[in-house]
Design a protein around this motif. Structure first.
Motif, PDB file in Angstrom:
ATOM      1  N   MET A 225       0.686  -1.262  -0.102  1.00 44.50           N
ATOM      2  CA  MET A 225       0.124  -0.195  -0.060  1.00 44.50           C
ATOM      3  C   MET A 225       1.020   1.682  -0.094  1.00 44.50           C
ATOM      4  N   THR A 226      -0.117   1.904  -0.787  1.00 42.02           N
ATOM      5  CA  THR A 226       1.093   2.916  -1.046  1.00 42.02           C
ATOM      6  C   THR A 226       1.080   4.217   0.184  1.00 42.02           C
ATOM      7  N   VAL A 227       1.755   5.301   0.603  1.00 40.80           N
ATOM      8  CA  VAL A 227       2.116   6.357   1.542  1.00 40.80           C
ATOM      9  C   VAL A 227       0.852   7.309   0.935  1.00 40.80           C
ATOM     10  N   MET A 228       0.113   8.385   1.493  1.00 36.07           N
ATOM     11  CA  MET A 228      -0.276   9.416   1.004  1.00 36.07           C
ATOM     12  C   MET A 228       0.742  10.409   0.949  1.00 36.07           C
ATOM     13  N   GLY A 229       1.487  10.388   1.700  1.00 34.13           N
ATOM     14  CA  GLY A 229       2.569  11.201   1.950  1.00 34.13           C
ATOM     15  C   GLY A 229       3.801  11.391   0.085  1.00 34.13           C
ATOM     16  N   GLU A 230       3.778   9.555  -0.087  1.00 34.28           N
ATOM     17  CA  GLU A 230       4.407   9.203  -1.039  1.00 34.28           C
ATOM     18  C   GLU A 230       3.739   8.936  -3.089  1.00 34.28           C
ATOM     19  N   ALA A 231       2.519   9.536  -2.920  1.00 37.11           N
ATOM     20  CA  ALA A 231       1.639   9.357  -4.143  1.00 37.11           C
ATOM     21  C   ALA A 231       1.869  10.736  -4.836  1.00 37.11           C
ATOM     22  N   ALA A 232       0.689  10.207  -5.717  1.00 38.84           N
ATOM     23  CA  ALA A 232       0.967  11.455  -6.797  1.00 38.84           C
ATOM     24  C   ALA A 232      -0.147  12.415  -6.353  1.00 38.84           C
ATOM     25  N   PRO A 233      -0.091  14.178  -6.651  1.00 39.43           N
ATOM     26  CA  PRO A 233      -1.191  14.854  -6.466  1.00 39.43           C
ATOM     27  C   PRO A 233      -2.941  14.555  -6.777  1.00 39.43           C
ATOM     28  N   GLY A 234      -2.541  13.942  -8.002  1.00 46.60           N
ATOM     29  CA  GLY A 234      -4.028  13.637  -7.960  1.00 46.60           C
ATOM     30  C   GLY A 234      -4.624  12.295  -7.635  1.00 46.60           C
ATOM     31  N   VAL A 235      -4.008  11.279  -7.088  1.00 42.97           N
ATOM     32  CA  VAL A 235      -4.558  10.929  -5.114  1.00 42.97           C
ATOM     33  C   VAL A 235      -5.044  11.544  -4.775  1.00 42.97           C
ATOM     34  N   TRP A 236      -4.487  12.737  -4.385  1.00 45.97           N
ATOM     35  CA  TRP A 236      -4.631  13.365  -3.281  1.00 45.97           C
ATOM     36  C   TRP A 236      -5.848  13.780  -3.477  1.00 45.97           C
ATOM     37  N   ALA A 237      -5.599  14.329  -4.709  1.00 42.68           N
ATOM     38  CA  ALA A 237      -7.184  15.185  -5.629  1.00 42.68           C
ATOM     39  C   ALA A 237      -8.697  14.182  -5.026  1.00 42.68           C
ATOM     40  N   GLU A 238      -8.353  13.403  -6.218  1.00 40.64           N
ATOM     41  CA  GLU A 238      -8.992  12.073  -6.139  1.00 40.64           C
ATOM     42  C   GLU A 238      -9.754  11.663  -4.478  1.00 40.64           C
ATOM     43  N   GLU A 239      -9.217  11.530  -3.735  1.00 37.77           N
ATOM     44  CA  GLU A 239      -9.734  11.299  -1.881  1.00 37.77           C
ATOM     45  C   GLU A 239     -10.260  12.026  -1.294  1.00 37.77           C
ATOM     46  N   PHE A 240      -9.357  13.210  -1.619  1.00 40.97           N
ATOM     47  CA  PHE A 240     -10.349  14.743  -0.989  1.00 40.97           C
ATOM     48  C   PHE A 240     -11.654  15.080  -1.401  1.00 40.97           C
ATOM     49  N   GLU A 241     -11.698  14.932  -2.696  1.00 40.44           N
ATOM     50  CA  GLU A 241     -13.206  14.584  -3.562  1.00 40.44           C
ATOM     51  C   GLU A 241     -13.814  13.376  -2.875  1.00 40.44           C
ATOM     52  N   ARG A 242     -13.319  12.370  -2.817  1.00 42.07           N
ATOM     53  CA  ARG A 242     -14.400  11.298  -2.228  1.00 42.07           C
ATOM     54  C   ARG A 242     -14.425  11.364  -0.861  1.00 42.07           C
TER      55      ARG A 242
END
Length: 167
Positions: free
Chosen positions: A1-18
């Motif tokens: 599992m990828t740590v959120m801090g090492e993920a791409a900004p697209g993953v952050w935006a998707e999680e924030f929207e979700r």
């Protein structure tokens, strides 16, 4: 599992929207590096103490104090390694680092600063409050690896929040 801090900004935006929030726990690799550096410093300090005091005595009290401080820091880093705290949370109300600090509400954020700091491993990103008396919230690489991308993403979130408030 990828740590959120090492993920791409697209993953952050998707999680924030979700879910309406993105949680950035401590990155374990950074803590392991600190523990390794602390081990090296401890070994160096122990060798230096034995050289400095030798048979002259007086080093016993200094050694006990040194060991107590060394153990306290090791326990703290161990606690961080296990719990992955303090966490950085970006949600619909604002930005928060840890549980005890109040953080900054979106209405209180003036701007997202520029990534600054000396060596690459010591860089920080200040989130600057509107009040000149308040301290900025400094985001470190302990929680987010790519601070430049994080600054861009936070700027977008802040702009969307401000446009939603104005409508």
């Amino acid at each position: 599992m990828t740590v959120m801090g090492e993920a791409a900004p697209g993953v952050w935006a998707e999680e924030f929207e979700r879910s309406g929030r993105v949680v950035f726990p401590q990155r374990r690799r950074r803590i392991w590096v600190r523990l390794g550096l602390m081990l090296l410093a401890g070994l160096y300090g122990a060798g230096t103490m034995s050289d400095a005091f030798g048979d002259a005595g007086g080093g016993g009290l200094f050694a006990m104090i040194y060991f107590a401080l060394y153990a306290a820091v090791a326990v703290f880093f161990g606690w961080q390694l296990v719990t992955r705290r303090p966490v950085l949370t970006v949600d619909r109300t604002g930005i928060r680092y840890g549980r005890r600090k109040p953080g900054l509400a979106w209405e209180d954020v003036a701007t997202i600063g520029f990534v600054s700091g000396g060596p690459k491993i010591m860089r920080t990103l200040p989130v600057i409050p509107q009040s000149v008396w308040a301290n900025p919230l400094n985001v470190q690489q302990d929680n987010v690896k790519d601070l430049q991308a994080f600054a861009g993403w936070l700027t977008e979130v802040l702009a969307r929040r401000r446009s939603a408030v104005q409508e």
